[in-house]
Each structure stands twice: as C-alpha cells, then as structure tokens.
Design a protein around this motif. Structure first.
Motif, short mmCIF file in Angstrom:
data_model
loop_
_atom_site.label_atom_id
_atom_site.label_comp_id
_atom_site.label_asym_id
_atom_site.label_seq_id
_atom_site.Cartn_x
_atom_site.Cartn_y
_atom_site.Cartn_z
N TYR A 132 0.84 -1.20 0.00
CA TYR A 132 0.00 0.00 0.00
C TYR A 132 0.88 1.25 0.00
O TYR A 132 1.83 1.34 0.77
N THR A 133 0.52 2.18 -0.86
CA THR A 133 1.13 3.51 -0.86
C THR A 133 0.00 4.50 -0.60
O THR A 133 -0.94 4.59 -1.39
N VAL A 134 0.09 5.22 0.52
CA VAL A 134 -0.98 6.13 0.92
C VAL A 134 -0.53 7.57 0.66
O VAL A 134 0.51 8.01 1.18
N THR A 135 -1.30 8.29 -0.15
CA THR A 135 -1.06 9.72 -0.38
C THR A 135 -2.32 10.49 0.01
O THR A 135 -3.37 9.89 0.27
N GLU A 136 -2.23 11.79 0.02
CA GLU A 136 -3.39 12.61 0.41
C GLU A 136 -4.57 12.37 -0.51
O GLU A 136 -5.71 12.27 -0.08
N THR A 137 -4.29 12.28 -1.81
CA THR A 137 -5.36 12.19 -2.81
C THR A 137 -5.56 10.80 -3.39
O THR A 137 -6.52 10.56 -4.12
N GLY A 138 -4.65 9.89 -3.10
CA GLY A 138 -4.73 8.56 -3.71
C GLY A 138 -4.06 8.48 -5.05
O GLY A 138 -4.22 7.51 -5.79
N LYS A 139 -3.29 9.52 -5.40
CA LYS A 139 -2.56 9.54 -6.65
C LYS A 139 -1.10 9.87 -6.37
O LYS A 139 -0.79 10.64 -5.45
N LEU A 140 -0.20 9.30 -7.18
CA LEU A 140 1.21 9.63 -7.06
C LEU A 140 1.50 10.93 -7.79
O LEU A 140 0.87 11.23 -8.82
N PRO A 141 2.45 11.74 -7.30
CA PRO A 141 2.81 12.96 -8.03
C PRO A 141 3.29 12.62 -9.43
O PRO A 141 3.98 11.62 -9.65
N ALA A 142 2.90 13.45 -10.39
CA ALA A 142 3.33 13.22 -11.78
C ALA A 142 4.83 13.39 -11.90
O ALA A 142 5.42 14.30 -11.31
#
Length: 218
Positions: A132-142
């Motif tokens: 699991y990779t958890v980010t604020e928005t659920g997307k990885l930075p481009a």
C-alpha cells in the motif's frame, strides 16, 4: 496468474498436481488517506485431490497508525496473524488471504508478505504480498515529462511521457528567437553556430504551459 507444478513419482506412475494463485503475486495499490477497504488474494486447487494449505508471516512494515484485519477463508484476526491454516482444499475449491485496512489519514507506505505452503507437498510454496502507498489524494505525483541536457555545445531534449507533444524554442538573452521546432522523442540542437552567451530553452506544451531552462553557452 502463477502456476506451480509438482510431480510425484510412485513406482512407474506419475501425477501432476497444480495450485493456481490468482493473482498469485501481489496487490500493489495507491490509496487516499481516507482509505478503508479489503483486498483479496485467492488460491484455487486445480488438482484432482485434496490439498492442505497453511500460511506464515514473512515480514511487514505497516504504519503503526494503520488499523488492520487479516482474514482467511477460515478465520479473521484483528492483527496480522503470524501463522495459521487455510484448510483442506477439495478439487476446484478456493481459499483466500485478505487484508482489511483503515489507514486513518496516516500517509506512508507499507508491505506485508505471507508464504503459503503444504506439508503434503513441501516443494510447493509461494508468497502473497500486499503493498500500500498512501497519499493525500490517492494519486502519485506526476513525474517529469521531459529531460533537458546541455553538453559539448549540444542541447538534447528527451521526452519521458509518450503522450507529451509540444515545441522547443531557443531564445538568446535579449529575447530573440534563435530556433523553433516540434519535439520528437529525442531532439538534439547544435549550438556551434550560436554566439557565446546565455540562452533560454523553452518547451511549450499544447495547453500553453511552458518549461524553461537557462543555458550557458561558452
């Protein structure tokens, strides 16, 4: 889909036994900080006889603020259980390992791996992995769309995103346009005929946005 084939020899007879892991490798997902859900990995007995399966924890590095429930086709635990049984699988019967995860708005990454084995067939083993990779928005930075390199009087632009289209423009420090052309996957521009000085390379995207880089040409 992964297949493990076990050949058992008794006298002159041989039977081929097969366990199908579906997906049999890993769950690897990026989720938002509000994530609360369950992911499954299924195991199916495609042999003609019963097989007893068990599992054991290999390692994990889950965030301590995450709330985790491990479930199998037999039991559920409010923690990452270290070992247990998946039961006796009849032909075409399925077992599963699942992770129910609430990340509790805690950003980070985590992985858990279990090894699945059978005492009847010690040669057969495989790992199931949940990442699991958890980010604020659920997307990885481009990532970057282009890479600009200036070396040996040559400017090279590498397009890193296949969907990217745009123009390359070269301006001198006085604002005069010295070069303009459409970008290709690799665009090389010689500066040998340009007077020494400071130049500005501009990558102009179709949507009007621009990427600029200062070039010192001696």
């Amino acid at each position: 889909m992964k297949f493990l084939f076990i050949i058992l020899f008794i006298g002159n007879l041989a039977w081929s036994q097969e366990i199908t892991y579906s997906p049999g490798q890993k769950v690897d997902i990026v989720v938002a900080s509000t994530y609360y859900n369950t992911e499954y990995i299924y195991l199916k007995n495609t042999t003609k006889s019963n097989i007893e399966l068990e599992y054991a924890l290999v390692d994990h590095d889950f965030n301590k603020d995450w709330s985790t429930t491990l479930c199998t086709n037999l039991y559920c635990f409010n923690h990452l259980n270290e070992f247990g049984l998946l039961g006796n699988l009849a032909p075409n019967e399925e077992a599963f390992i699942s992770i129910n995860l609430s990340v509790n708005e805690s950003i980070g990454t985590g992985k858990v791996r279990y090894v699945v084995t059978s005492q009847q067939l010690p040669e057969m083993s495989d790992t199931v992995t949940f990442i699991y990779t958890v980010t604020e928005t659920g997307k990885l930075p481009a990532g970057p769309e282009v890479k600009i390199n200036f070396q040996n009087e040559s400017l090279t632009v590498f397009v890193l995103n296949n969907a990217f289209t745009g123009l390359i423009e070269i301006y001198n420090y006085g604002g005069q346009l010295m070069f303009q052309n459409e970008l290709t996957p690799i665009t090389a521009i010689s500066f040998r005929d340009f007077p020494p000085g400071i130049y500005i390379a501009v990558i102009r995207k179709e949507d009007g946005q621009a990427i600029t880089q200062k070039i010192a040409h001696n």
